[in-house]
Scaffold this active site. Structure first.
Site, mmCIF file in Angstrom:
data_model
loop_
_atom_site.group_PDB
_atom_site.id
_atom_site.type_symbol
_atom_site.label_atom_id
_atom_site.label_comp_id
_atom_site.label_asym_id
_atom_site.label_seq_id
_atom_site.Cartn_x
_atom_site.Cartn_y
_atom_site.Cartn_z
ATOM 1 N N GLY A 353 0.832 -1.201 0.000
ATOM 2 C CA GLY A 353 0.000 0.000 0.000
ATOM 3 C C GLY A 353 0.860 1.243 0.000
ATOM 4 N N PRO A 355 2.284 4.971 1.172
ATOM 5 C CG PRO A 355 4.311 6.101 0.874
ATOM 6 C CD PRO A 355 3.138 5.550 0.115
ATOM 7 N N GLY A 358 -1.703 2.437 6.462
ATOM 8 C CA GLY A 358 -1.976 1.620 7.635
ATOM 9 C C GLY A 358 -1.346 0.249 7.646
ATOM 10 C CG HIS A 575 -4.602 32.800 -11.242
ATOM 11 N ND1 HIS A 575 -3.676 32.705 -12.244
ATOM 12 C CD2 HIS A 575 -4.778 31.532 -10.798
ATOM 13 C CE1 HIS A 575 -3.301 31.452 -12.397
ATOM 14 N NE2 HIS A 575 -3.955 30.712 -11.514
ATOM 15 C CD GLU A 576 -6.566 30.831 -7.085
ATOM 16 O OE1 GLU A 576 -7.331 29.865 -7.285
ATOM 17 O OE2 GLU A 576 -5.334 30.745 -7.216
ATOM 18 C CG HIS A 579 -8.162 28.372 -11.495
ATOM 19 N ND1 HIS A 579 -7.758 27.664 -12.594
ATOM 20 C CD2 HIS A 579 -7.034 28.920 -10.975
ATOM 21 C CE1 HIS A 579 -6.446 27.765 -12.744
ATOM 22 N NE2 HIS A 579 -5.982 28.529 -11.761
ATOM 23 C CG ASP A 651 -2.807 26.683 -12.888
ATOM 24 O OD1 ASP A 651 -3.016 25.820 -12.019
ATOM 25 O OD2 ASP A 651 -3.021 27.890 -12.721
#
Length: 800
Positions: A353, A355, A358, A575-576, A579, A651
């Site tokens: 599995g 990291p 578990g 910019h945000e 998005h 991006d």
């Protein structure tokens, strides 16, 4: 019959081992004291005031320092060095005088007759003079004890008295050596040798009239020398020093001799003793605790009485993996149920599995549940600088396991010793390969017996040796995946048992907002939330703490230490907003849940997109939509800020990687077709595809580049079209970000539907104003990396 090992025997063995170690430690400390601190054994004398001044005037003091207002400490010249101390009532008025005498130039030795000639013939013009007379008050002492007074030359060869020593020191102005050469030129003897004329006393080479001190150590004619000086109108300063032997060396000369001999021979004797102790320990390698016992296993043993206090109830989000290992525990508890029908317990179980998912926690649960001995060791504990030690430790580990059979052996990070043998450019590692061979033989060799189960864990199964993975060694491979939404909620509930939670805590909502997070990350979120609550002086953990901890663990701490200019905030906000608008418009992409321009980690802003449900497939339309979302920030900057910045570098990188994967790996290009043209994966040192080159021609590579470019260009044009169509809504979102800095997904939809910024939060004050502390924008670094986002099932993160 073999002797049983009782607790008393173990205790006595530990006592003997501890006693030997204590003796070894004591001798080692003594050796270090002797060799590293010889000053502790040096002779030390307490001088009288007259003895100190005699040594000072005669230049026999190597160094001195004023220790306080009434004591002087220092070292006398000679070998071995002798340390002294002398006490005065008050030396503050004499300190400058004694310092000047110690710093004076050394005296030039001269005989009484030569001094008389030099003064009589005007080679010397005396300036000042002093006569030093030392008298010993108890002359009955032996010469050996008298030598330890530190008064050099005390018993001189004077003809006046055996208990008196006198010296004459004269400061003179001397003529240069050139005057001597002029008066007494060099000559040639009968054999033709050149006879160099040298004065019998000191004369400077140049500088006529040079001032220097000369000293008569053996005053043969003391009254005549005094009369000569007085005839030159120089009255000598006569000083008598009464030197008492009551204050002398703390050791006798015989003791000092013995101590010097011990300093030379003692360290070798101690080294010999230490060598014999080490050899004795090496001969007892079979006993636990030997100093040179490298071949013993370092595994920790857990039994029914000494368990880990971790059970299967503490493991959540991996039900299938628990069922697999629960069968092993059940077989060890009740082996008869399986053997009656011919069943055989698996000899090895490999836990695989990513990291933090578990694997080690599951192994601890096995140790807590199993009622059999449990040996735990890491793969790195086998590797040692000495060749063959790892294999010896493997054999010793399995020997202990056979003595405690049935039992379980847990090998954590087995890839440290289980890597593929004889592969790659670097060749094989002898120690690691011998250790692996020993593991292979012990797990399924000629003399392998039943009753030992090996449980191993790794996050790199691709690098393991094929002989290790075959049935008969590791019969089962248990894959522990990242938990789904139900598993994440169960994991959060397990960790929340130790935390006082508030009434508004919604673990189901938190689980939905953490897609792709491992169990270790979820545990870190709970812990960070508890720390935040304590720092805010709260008695309970509230939902706001959990949400902030989630963002902190995933993307880093908020940065509010430096000032952010308004222009930079504006670029970040648009910019945000770009998005967010593109993500909210495209149906195949998850809607934004939160948009912020608060810097966090390496990102100046972020647009979070949390999926409404778990998704295990990534369709082409969804990927194309993600490409458009990635370009939304760059397009918004170009449309509203009049220029573009370096903030979209990450991006562009992620969009390029996704587009190339669609073409070369996922077969989502109609022109290229369903063919894998991905670059060679793996490491040369693991032996994977070492000799294989490119899998396609240059023409195919050109077509791949064209297809990637076509996908990116189409996505960019889609982003441009959406931004222009929703220009008003994008400006509203940017304004909301500038005013409140962080807005939710619901507020994004309201702003796009025409709600004004003021009506968005009627009663809420703005989070920041012009000049509020923030973080400067690193626009000059286009290679800044941030945490990758917008992966399948993950929240998106976009740097401004």
């Amino acid at each position: 019959m073999a002797e049983s090992k009782t607790p008393q025997n173990d205790k006595s063995k530990k006592s003997r081992s501890f006693g030997s170690f204590a003796l070894f430690l004591f001798l080692l400390v003594a050796l270090l004291l002797l060799v590293g601190s010889p000053s502790l054994l040096k002779s030390r004398e307490e001088l009288s005031q007259d003895a100190y001044e005699w040594n000072l005037y005669t230049g026999k003091i190597e160094s001195q320092q004023f220790a306080g207002a009434n004591e002087i400490e220092g070292q006398l010249r000679g070998a071995p060095p002798t340390y002294f101390s002398v006490r005065f009532a008050n030396i503050s008025q004499r300190e400058k005088e004694y310092t000047a005498i110690k710093a004076a130039a050394p005296y030039e030795a001269i005989k009484s007759a030569d001094l008389a000639r030099a003064i009589g013939e005007d080679w010397y013009h005396p300036i000042q003079a002093r006569v030093l007379i030392a008298k010993l008050e108890n002359p009955t002492d032996s010469p050996a004890r008298e030598a330890k007074t530190g008064v050099a030359g005390l018993r001189s060869e004077t003809k006046t008295a055996p208990t008196q020593s006198a010296r004459v020191q004269v400061q003179v102005s001397a003529q240069p050596l050139a005057a001597w050469k002029e008066k007494f030129p060099d000559s040639v003897d009968a054999s033709g040798r050149e006879v160099i004329s040298k004065p019998p006393f000191y004369l400077p080479k140049d500088n006529e009239g040079s001032v220097a001190w000369v000293e008569v150590e053996k005053a043969d004619d003391l009254p005549g020398t005094i009369a000569l000086l007085e005839s030159k109108k120089v009255t000598p300063d006569i000083r008598e020093f009464h030197i008492s032997k009551d204050k002398g060396s703390t050791w006798t000369s015989e003791n000092s001799l013995l101590m010097s001999a011990f300093l030379v021979i003692g360290p070798w004797i101690l080294l010999l003793v230490v060598f014999f102790i080490i050899m004795r320990q090496m001969r007892s390698q079979g006993a636990a605790g030997g100093v040179m016992n490298f071949g013993r296993s370092r595994a920790q043993l857990y039994s029914k009485e000494n368990h880990t206090n971790t059970t299967f109830d503490d493991v959540a989000g991996a039900d299938e993996a628990k069922d697999e290992v629960r069968e092993i525990v059940e077989f060890l508890k009740n082996p008869g149920r399986f053997t009656r029908v011919g069943g055989r317990i698996p000899r090895g179980v490999l836990l695989v599995g990513s990291p933090g998912c578990g694997k080690t926690l599951l192994a601890k649960a096995i140790a807590g549940e199993a009622e059999v001995p449990f040996f735990s060791i890491s793969g790195s504990d086998f590797v040692e600088m000495f060749v063959g030690v790892g294999a010896s430790r493997v054999r010793d580990l399995f020997k202990q396991a056979r003595e405690n059979s049935p039992c379980i052996i847990f090998l954590d990070e087995i890839d440290a010793v289980g890597r593929r043998r004889g592969s790659g450019l670097g060749g094989g590692h002898d120690e690691r390969e011998q250790t692996l061979n020993a593991i292979l033989v012990e797990m399924d060799g000629f003399g392998t017996d039943e009753g030992i189960i090996v449980v191993a864990a790794t996050n790199r199964p691709d690098v393991l040796d094929p002989a290790l993975l075959r049935p008969g060694r590791f019969d089962r491979e248990v894959v522990i995946d990242l938990p789904d939404v139900k598993g994440r909620e169960d994991i959060l509930r397990v960790h929340m048992k130790k935390v006082k939670a508030g009434t508004d805590v919604d673990l189901a909502a938190l689980a939905r907002s953490t897609p792709g997070r491992s169990g270790a990350e979820l545990a870190a979120i709970i812990n960070e939330a508890a720390i935040m609550a304590v720092l805010q002086k709260k008695d309970e953990v509230w939902m706001e703490h959990l949400e902030e901890a989630r963002d902190k663990v995933s993307y880093g701490r908020q940065k509010k230490s430096r000032k952010l200019e308004e222009e930079d905030r504006k670029i970040t906000a648009y910019h945000e907003a770009g998005h967010a608008v593109v993500a909210a418009t495209i149906t195949e992409v998850d809607d934004p849940t939160k948009v912020t321009i608060v810097p966090r980690g390496r990102a100046l802003g972020a647009t979070f997109m949390v999926p409404d449900k778990e998704s295990y497939h990534m369709q082409k339309r969804r990927m194309i939509g993600q490409l458009a979302v990635a370009f939304g920030g760059r397009v918004a900057e170009a449309e509203f800020c009049g220029d573009i910045s370096a903030g979209a570098s990450d991006d562009i990188r992620r969009a390029t990687e996704l587009a190339r994967a669609m073409v070369t790996e996922l077969g989502m290009s109609d022109k290229i077709g369903p063919i894998n043209y991905a670059e060679r994966q793996g490491s040369d040192f693991l032996g994977t595809e070492l000799m294989s080159g490119k899998w396609h021609s240059e023409d195919t590579a050109r077509e791949i580049d064209q297809e990637v470019q076509l996908l990116l260009k189409s996505a960019y044009e889609t982003a441009v079209q959406i931004v222009r169509e929703h220009r008003v809504g994008l400006e509203a979102i940017a304004g909301g970000l500038l005013r409140y800095e962080t807005i939710t997904g619901e507020e994004v939809k309201r702003l796009m539907h025409g709600v004004s910024i003021e009506a968005l939060r009627p009663n809420a004050p703005p989070a920041r104003v012009q000049g509020h502390p923030g973080v400067d924008r690193p626009v000059a670094n286009p290679t800044t990396k941030v945490t990758p986002g917008e992966l399948p099932g993950n929240a998106g993160l976009s740097p401004a």
